[in-house]
Structure formats: C-alpha cells, structure tokens
Scaffold this active site. Structure first.
Site: not given
Length: 74
Positions: A42-43
């Site tokens: 995830v960013y």
C-alpha cells in the site's frame, strides 16, 4: 520544487501489509500498488502546509513518527 513554492512539505512511501492486517483504522492509504498471496503493498502520501511554522522540519519529523507508528500498529 513546486510544493515548496506553496509552503507544502511532504513525502510518499509504501509498505507491505499481510492480508490478515490489511485494514488500518488509524490512517487511510491512498492506493494498493501490488498484491501478493501473502498480502498487498500500500502507498501513502503525507503533506502539510508549513506557512508560519518557525521550524517546519522539526514539526514534520514529529508528525512523521506519529503517522508511521499509526500505520505499523494499525
């Protein structure tokens, strides 16, 4: 840097999260960049306007510790 022209300091980073811990109640992640059998990557983006703050790097470092702790502890 365009952000600095408007008194914005920030960063982006990514981390991997196992599927059984994928929900993070403390922060919102911006996007999932990869998925795997064991979990996902995830960013996150973080930024704030530092206009009027006398020591923006110090404030940034304090906030950075808090949001990274929130992401790790969920």
């Amino acid at each position: 840097d365009l952000g600095l022209d408007y008194y914005v300091i920030g960063e982006s980073f990514e981390t991997s999260v196992p599927w059984d811990s994928f929900v993070c109640n403390a922060v919102l992640f911006n996007r999932v960049t990869q998925t795997y059998d064991a979990g996902a990557c995830v960013y996150f983006y973080f930024a704030f306007n530092y206009r009027g703050i006398s020591d923006p790097i110090h404030v940034y470092e304090q906030i950075e510790v808090m949001y990274k702790r929130a992401i790790v502890t969920g």
